[in-house]
Design a protein around this motif. Structure first.
Motif, PDB file in Angstrom:
ATOM      1  N   LYS A   1     -11.417   4.880   5.881  1.00 29.79           N
ATOM      2  CA  LYS A   1     -11.402   4.741   4.432  1.00 29.79           C
ATOM      3  C   LYS A   1     -12.229   5.832   3.768  1.00 29.79           C
ATOM      4  O   LYS A   1     -11.850   6.381   2.731  1.00 29.79           O
ATOM      5  CB  LYS A   1     -11.952   3.366   4.043  1.00 29.79           C
ATOM      6  CG  LYS A   1     -11.001   2.201   4.277  1.00 29.79           C
ATOM      7  CD  LYS A   1     -11.608   0.924   3.743  1.00 29.79           C
ATOM      8  CE  LYS A   1     -10.661  -0.257   3.956  1.00 29.79           C
ATOM      9  NZ  LYS A   1     -11.240  -1.525   3.422  1.00 29.79           N
TER      10      LYS A   1
ATOM     11  N   VAL B   1       0.841  -1.204   0.000  1.00 30.02           N
ATOM     12  CA  VAL B   1       0.000   0.000   0.000  1.00 30.02           C
ATOM     13  C   VAL B   1       0.872   1.248   0.000  1.00 30.02           C
ATOM     14  O   VAL B   1       0.613   2.211  -0.739  1.00 30.02           O
ATOM     15  CB  VAL B   1      -0.943  -0.007   1.217  1.00 30.02           C
ATOM     16  CG1 VAL B   1      -1.842   1.224   1.202  1.00 30.02           C
ATOM     17  CG2 VAL B   1      -1.782  -1.275   1.239  1.00 30.02           C
TER      18      VAL B   1
ATOM     19  N   ASN C   1      -4.801  -1.599   6.683  1.00 28.48           N
ATOM     20  CA  ASN C   1      -6.135  -1.569   6.068  1.00 28.48           C
ATOM     21  C   ASN C   1      -7.198  -1.113   7.075  1.00 28.48           C
ATOM     22  O   ASN C   1      -8.339  -1.567   7.051  1.00 28.48           O
ATOM     23  CB  ASN C   1      -6.501  -2.945   5.495  1.00 28.48           C
ATOM     24  CG  ASN C   1      -7.639  -2.854   4.498  1.00 28.48           C
ATOM     25  OD1 ASN C   1      -7.894  -1.803   3.914  1.00 28.48           O
ATOM     26  ND2 ASN C   1      -8.354  -3.960   4.322  1.00 28.48           N
TER      27      ASN C   1
ATOM     28  N   SER D   1      -7.697  -1.742  10.094  1.00 32.76           N
ATOM     29  CA  SER D   1      -8.313  -2.803  10.905  1.00 32.76           C
ATOM     30  C   SER D   1      -7.527  -3.138  12.163  1.00 32.76           C
ATOM     31  O   SER D   1      -7.931  -4.036  12.902  1.00 32.76           O
ATOM     32  CB  SER D   1      -8.470  -4.078  10.060  1.00 32.76           C
ATOM     33  OG  SER D   1      -7.214  -4.529   9.588  1.00 32.76           O
TER      34      SER D   1
END
Length: 208
Positions: A86, A11, A72, A74
């Motif tokens: 997000k 990422v 992500n 999480s």
């Protein structure tokens, strides 16, 4: 063979695959206190990769945001800053309104038009005349910077009256500064090549 194209997508590739593996490991830690300790260690590693940015005020905030992005969003950790989402990251910034106001004479610029509007509003005669003369002199200077040739004062006065829509009157005795003055000619002087000075010095050197 194990090619990067077959590996997991990074990422934030600027931190490298090893840091991504650390983040993946931190997500597998079940104990939250231990996970917080691992997260702080990862932040320290990420900060050491860019030591020249440590003096930036929001540098550590960015590191924690990057950690959340690499996980992500999480990873359940106690971040000292509000964790990004997000949805927030996907938001587009508001469009900046662009000023489409047309400039009548681009070589004079928008500042001259604003000064002319201010001169129109002035009521005190002496201040008004002084501002008009200052504007006209600046217009002449701008004209010469673009055109490089001398310009008659009448041309400047006509443009000034046109820009003011006829609301400003030029006093008959008003005279503008000559283009030969230091302030006008300084920027238009051709810079002499340093090699010319070197050649001049050679003329005065005695032959051995």
């Amino acid at each position: 063979m194990d090619y990067n194209s077959n590996r997991k997508h990074l990422v934030l590739p600027e931190y490298g695959r090893n840091v991504q593996k650390m983040v993946d490991f931190a997500m597998t830690v079940e104990d939250k206190d231990e996970r917080n300790r691992v997260a702080k260690s990862i932040i320290a590693v990420m900060g050491n990769m860019y030591p020249h940015l440590r003096d930036v005020s929001d540098f550590r905030h960015k590191l924690w945001d990057h950690l959340a992005i690499m996980s992500n969003f999480s990873m359940d950790i106690d971040s000292p800053y509000e964790a990004p989402t997000k949805e927030k990251l996907a938001e587009r910034p508001d469009k900046i309104p662009y000023n489409n106001q047309r400039i009548k004479y681009k070589h004079y610029g928008r500042t001259i038009e604003a000064l002319i509007e201010k001169a129109i509003e002035l009521e005190e005669p002496k201040e008004k005349e002084a501002l008009i003369q200052m504007i006209a002199n600046h217009m002449k200077k701008s004209f010469i910077n673009w055109n490089k040739d001398s310009v008659p004062d009448d041309k400047i006065f006509q443009d000034l009256i046109h820009l003011s829509d006829g609301k400003l009157q030029i006093p008959e005795e008003m005279k503008l500064r000559e283009s030969r003055d230091k302030d006008f000619s300084k920027k238009n002087m051709k810079r002499k090549n340093p090699r010319d000075h070197r050649n001049d010095n050679r003329k005065f050197q005695k032959k051995r």
